[in-house]
Design a protein around this motif. Structure first.
Motif, PDB file in Angstrom:
ATOM      1  N   ASP A 139      24.194 -18.473  49.333  1.00 14.11           N
ATOM      2  CA  ASP A 139      25.559 -17.946  49.330  1.00 14.11           C
ATOM      3  C   ASP A 139      25.725 -16.805  48.331  1.00 14.11           C
ATOM      4  O   ASP A 139      26.751 -16.125  48.332  1.00 14.11           O
ATOM      5  N   PHE A 140      24.757 -16.637  47.441  1.00 15.36           N
ATOM      6  CA  PHE A 140      24.787 -15.520  46.500  1.00 15.36           C
ATOM      7  C   PHE A 140      23.415 -14.871  46.476  1.00 15.36           C
ATOM      8  O   PHE A 140      22.403 -15.554  46.291  1.00 15.36           O
ATOM      9  N   LYS A 141      23.380 -13.557  46.655  1.00 15.78           N
ATOM     10  CA  LYS A 141      22.122 -12.817  46.587  1.00 15.78           C
ATOM     11  C   LYS A 141      22.132 -11.956  45.344  1.00 15.78           C
ATOM     12  O   LYS A 141      23.019 -11.126  45.142  1.00 15.78           O
ATOM     13  N   ALA A 142      21.147 -12.174  44.491  1.00 11.23           N
ATOM     14  CA  ALA A 142      21.084 -11.447  43.229  1.00 11.23           C
ATOM     15  C   ALA A 142      20.839  -9.960  43.473  1.00 11.23           C
ATOM     16  O   ALA A 142      19.953  -9.592  44.239  1.00 11.23           O
ATOM     17  N   PRO A 143      21.610  -9.079  42.833  1.00 11.39           N
ATOM     18  CA  PRO A 143      21.391  -7.638  42.980  1.00 11.39           C
ATOM     19  C   PRO A 143      20.315  -7.109  42.043  1.00 11.39           C
ATOM     20  O   PRO A 143      20.001  -5.922  42.069  1.00 11.39           O
ATOM     21  N   TRP A 144      19.725  -7.995  41.230  1.00 12.52           N
ATOM     22  CA  TRP A 144      18.787  -7.556  40.201  1.00 12.52           C
ATOM     23  C   TRP A 144      17.350  -7.724  40.679  1.00 12.52           C
ATOM     24  O   TRP A 144      16.944  -8.795  41.112  1.00 12.52           O
ATOM     25  N   ARG A 145      16.585  -6.655  40.549  1.00  9.04           N
ATOM     26  CA  ARG A 145      15.180  -6.722  40.931  1.00  9.04           C
ATOM     27  C   ARG A 145      14.346  -7.364  39.831  1.00  9.04           C
ATOM     28  O   ARG A 145      13.375  -8.063  40.107  1.00  9.04           O
ATOM     29  N   PHE A 146      14.729  -7.123  38.577  1.00  9.21           N
ATOM     30  CA  PHE A 146      13.972  -7.660  37.450  1.00  9.21           C
ATOM     31  C   PHE A 146      14.832  -8.670  36.693  1.00  9.21           C
ATOM     32  O   PHE A 146      15.980  -8.382  36.362  1.00  9.21           O
ATOM     33  N   VAL A 147      14.252  -9.845  36.436  1.00 10.72           N
ATOM     34  CA  VAL A 147      14.939 -10.894  35.678  1.00 10.72           C
ATOM     35  C   VAL A 147      14.115 -11.201  34.429  1.00 10.72           C
ATOM     36  O   VAL A 147      12.932 -11.527  34.521  1.00 10.72           O
ATOM     37  N   LEU A 148      14.754 -11.067  33.257  1.00 13.22           N
ATOM     38  CA  LEU A 148      14.095 -11.350  31.987  1.00 13.22           C
ATOM     39  C   LEU A 148      14.791 -12.534  31.326  1.00 13.22           C
ATOM     40  O   LEU A 148      16.013 -12.544  31.177  1.00 13.22           O
ATOM     41  N   VAL A 149      14.013 -13.552  30.936  1.00 13.70           N
ATOM     42  CA  VAL A 149      14.556 -14.734  30.263  1.00 13.70           C
ATOM     43  C   VAL A 149      13.958 -14.816  28.866  1.00 13.70           C
ATOM     44  O   VAL A 149      12.740 -14.928  28.716  1.00 13.70           O
ATOM     45  N   ASP A 150      14.815 -14.746  27.852  1.00 16.37           N
ATOM     46  CA  ASP A 150      14.360 -14.890  26.473  1.00 16.37           C
ATOM     47  C   ASP A 150      14.572 -16.339  26.016  1.00 16.37           C
ATOM     48  O   ASP A 150      15.357 -17.071  26.604  1.00 16.37           O
ATOM     49  N   GLU A 151      13.874 -16.766  24.963  1.00 16.10           N
ATOM     50  CA  GLU A 151      13.938 -18.138  24.456  1.00 16.10           C
ATOM     51  C   GLU A 151      13.697 -19.148  25.588  1.00 16.10           C
ATOM     52  O   GLU A 151      14.357 -20.178  25.684  1.00 16.10           O
ATOM     53  N   ARG A 168      14.053 -15.439  43.867  1.00 18.25           N
ATOM     54  CA  ARG A 168      13.656 -15.606  45.262  1.00 18.25           C
ATOM     55  C   ARG A 168      14.563 -14.807  46.200  1.00 18.25           C
ATOM     56  O   ARG A 168      14.153 -14.412  47.295  1.00 18.25           O
ATOM     57  N   SER A 169      15.809 -14.556  45.785  1.00 17.99           N
ATOM     58  CA  SER A 169      16.734 -13.831  46.662  1.00 17.99           C
ATOM     59  C   SER A 169      16.398 -12.346  46.754  1.00 17.99           C
ATOM     60  O   SER A 169      16.956 -11.627  47.577  1.00 17.99           O
ATOM     61  N   GLN A 170      15.472 -11.855  45.901  1.00 20.04           N
ATOM     62  CA  GLN A 170      15.004 -10.478  45.946  1.00 20.04           C
ATOM     63  C   GLN A 170      13.544 -10.468  46.398  1.00 20.04           C
ATOM     64  O   GLN A 170      12.669 -10.906  45.667  1.00 20.04           O
ATOM     65  N   PRO A 171      13.259  -9.996  47.609  1.00 23.38           N
ATOM     66  CA  PRO A 171      11.884 -10.059  48.131  1.00 23.38           C
ATOM     67  C   PRO A 171      10.849  -9.408  47.213  1.00 23.38           C
ATOM     68  O   PRO A 171       9.729  -9.894  47.101  1.00 23.38           O
TER      69      PRO A 171
END
Length: 212
Positions: A139-151, A168-171
């Motif tokens: 129901d929500f598709k992320a518009p971000w191609r790059f995801v960075l997680v700190d900590e 996963r929502s970004q091929p």
């Protein structure tokens, strides 16, 4: 045990015995009640109000309330309402203690959730759980191609599921996580160090990277 039996025999007093295995099998209190009744003991239990006042006098109400708050946060953060609790209980180091804790927690959890719903509100853990479901259901598709997680070492399973669903929502999306498993300190809030030590098993090897 022999000394106690001899002492009661010497003074002609009644000895009521209990055993550790009865506690392990969850039968200690029912068996104790049965033995006391057979010995002619009559019960006069304290009222809830009297017990609460006694706890206040000993100054443990605040500590107990803080413990329940941590349990509630951990329960919601791990989204345990949607998993097989019996499996989690049986896998715990002390299943009886975990079952007892959940029995104490469930009425509080229900009252808390009813209060939130009555006011049309959600808390932080609800935000995460609802976001996970929206992302996993598409129901929500992320518009971000790059995801960075700190900590990343302090991430919980629901939050990791959210990150996974967003990626996963970004091929052609990429995920980069930075964490140090030696610094994981938020287990009480639902963090799971296995999400760091078994990173590849959870996210897969393609377009994912975890830096320590």
């Amino acid at each position: 045990m022999a000394w106690k039996r001899d002492l009661h025999k010497q003074h002609q007093t009644r000895l009521i015995e209990t055993f550790h295995f009865e506690q392990q099998e969850g039968q200690l209190l029912p068996l104790l009640e049965k033995r006391l009744l057979s010995a002619g003991v009559s019960f006069n239990p304290l009222t809830d109000e009297a017990m609460l006042e006694t706890l206040r006098e000993f100054g443990v109400v605040t500590e107990f309330a803080e413990l329940l708050e941590k349990l509630l946060t951990g329960y919601k953060a791990a989204d345990l309402a949607k998993v097989d609790l019996e499996v989690r209980i049986n896998a715990a180091p002390s299943p009886d203690q975990m079952r007892a804790a959940l029995e104490l927690l469930m009425p509080i959890y229900k009252r808390y959730q009813d209060d939130l719903e009555g006011k049309g509100q959600i808390d932080f853990d609800d935000m995460i759980v609802k976001a996970v479901r929206l992302a996993e259901q598409g129901d929500f598709k992320a518009p971000w191609r790059f995801v960075l997680v700190d900590e990343y070492q302090d991430i919980s399973e629901p939050r990791a599921r959210l990150v996974k669903a967003l990626r996963r929502s970004q091929p052609d999306g990429s995920l980069f996580c930075v964490g140090d498993d030696w610094q994981s300190i938020y287990r009480f809030a639902g963090s799971d160090i296995r999400l760091t030590s078994q990173f590849e098993a959870f996210f897969g090897a393609d377009r994912h990277q975890c830096a320590g």
